[in-house]
Design an enzyme around this catalytic site. Sequence first.
Site, PDB file in Angstrom:
ATOM      1  N   GLU A 135       0.818  -1.160  -0.274  1.00 36.21           N
ATOM      2  CA  GLU A 135       0.343  -0.033   0.282  1.00 36.21           C
ATOM      3  C   GLU A 135       0.983   1.732   0.234  1.00 36.21           C
ATOM      4  OE1 GLU A 135      -3.122  -0.542  -0.363  1.00 36.21           O
ATOM      5  OE2 GLU A 135      -3.418  -2.022  -0.758  1.00 36.21           O
TER       6      GLU A 135
ATOM      7  N   HIS B 130     -14.161  -7.080  -4.784  1.00 38.45           N
ATOM      8  CA  HIS B 130     -14.162  -5.960  -6.583  1.00 38.45           C
ATOM      9  C   HIS B 130     -15.206  -6.306  -7.107  1.00 38.45           C
ATOM     10  CE1 HIS B 130     -10.844  -7.209  -4.746  1.00 38.45           C
ATOM     11  NE2 HIS B 130      -9.687  -6.219  -5.228  1.00 38.45           N
TER      12      HIS B 130
END
Length: 599
Positions: free
Chosen positions: A371, A498
């Site tokens: 990240e 997703h």
Amino acid sequence: MHKKLTAALLLGTALMLPLDAAAQRATKKNAEAFIAKVEEEKKAMDEEGARIAWARATNITYDTSWLEAKASARSTEKAVEWANEAKRYDRLDLSPELRRKLDILKQSITLPAPSADGAASELAEITTRLGNTYSTGTIEFEGETVPQNRTETLMRELRDPAKLEEVWTKWREQSKPMKEDYVRMVEIANEGAKELGYDDLGQMWRSNYDMDPDEFAAEVDRLWDQVKPLYENVHCAVKYELNEEYGDEVVPLDQPIRADLLGNMWAQSWGSIYDLVKPEGLEAEGVDIGALLEAQDYTPLKIAETAEGFFTSLGFDDLPETFWERSQITKPADREVVCHASAWNLDSEEDIRIKMCTEVNADDFQTMHHELGHNIYQRAYAGQDYLFRNDPNDGFHEAIGDMVALSITPAYLQQVGLLDELPSEDADLPILMQKALDGAAFLPFGLLVDKWRWQVFSGELQPDQWNEGWWALREEYQGIRPPNDRPADAFDPGSKYHIPGNTPYMRYFLARILQFQFYKAACDQAGWEGPLHRCSFYGNGEVGAKFNAMLEKGNSQPWQDSLEEFTGTREMDASAMVEYFRPLMDYLGEQNEDRSCGW
């Protein structure tokens, strides 16, 4: 798997005034004026939309959801207006820079709504509802209410097939109510894509790669063919070891593997069952990063600080103080949040943050490095013109963090003080097996999620075929099957973030390929001469400088140019991944020689 939330998809109040009559004429001067006006106003709108989205993601309430739906509707309406206006300049002879900006406006909408009154609002309400359904979902298990993020933990830790099936099945009950909304969402978004000149939404998504959409589809198939032998060797070894553990009734050798036995809610990564499937010949032990973290009393904050140190060792600046003040590093105890890890840049300049529900384990240690890779990338291209503040190929953003995760080698762990002594070379195969259970095992899943959506968007799969089509692809590419017969009203794709989150997934497949390609290039630049899997470029400022030079380009040029600048080639290539895992492939090939592989 993890995503970067693109603030550009979440615009706020529509500030742009209608173009005057003169601006409607398709001239070079008017195209330049149009882009200048869009870039100025889009930046302000994106920041407002991103802050609203952050508020909702870190505090899911009726009001924050209402605000996000309204902002999303305005953003979609404005994005479609801009995309349609950009089409007016298609036939002009313009500079490559201006042409690229116009193309970005036409292609960067994930879910376009048609210009019909109310379409954007309806689409925004649906997408917000889908996201909330997923993020607030819970199951009842052994007398307790279990939230979404803890269901993932159960799938990693449980070893009883009956309990695994129970958790797996109950989580998929949460996605059944999504289907009606998803059907309507596809209808609206397809209408929007057709209005922009595409056959359907899938073709629109495939057009965003600086190549013909059909050529792109062929390209990902070519990359899959390169790595398929690696996956098949891992699959075969895992199936036989699971058979040893659970027996023929649970794991018959002539069938695909049960999806709930692979240590992950979606069978997309299998590292959590390493202890069950480690081939018998691998006597040496790998490195247990989770145990190392616990032994040294790591906290989620210390994990973040360690990950930051990787990037500063390459010459990148320290994260701003606002990162530490404003990020969500752990799950708040007093409210509902979206735990799915993501990296944000709320003002497209310095307000970078992460949103995680970090726990002290190996997965989150790697995820944190991943990240922060997004944040470093976001910061690097912040000096570009506004429409170029992104990656040139959505696999790049994901690959940057994944590339850094490959450098979490025993040598790196020793350098940061987590490991006292390096393991012997005998530990190489166990370490490679651990990484293959995540990296290689993910490849077919990363490919098939959007292959399924392409079939949905094109109408090849009708709603009553969606679940059946989902499992047909999962068997074809992954060699897995559901643990039980799926009911007629099941919507199992919706159990994966997703899908209701409407995040294109091909980026993760491309990232798996590109991460090894980037990694090998970095190791070559560092002068590494040993086996590729042992390389760590931690602390190498020269690699960092060349890396940053690529990141700074953002989306200002085709991805082929950026790839060539860092790696020396203009083609995505999985050979670096094959080289990385070659010792394991050779070993597993011998182990599987007399086995009945395949499914």
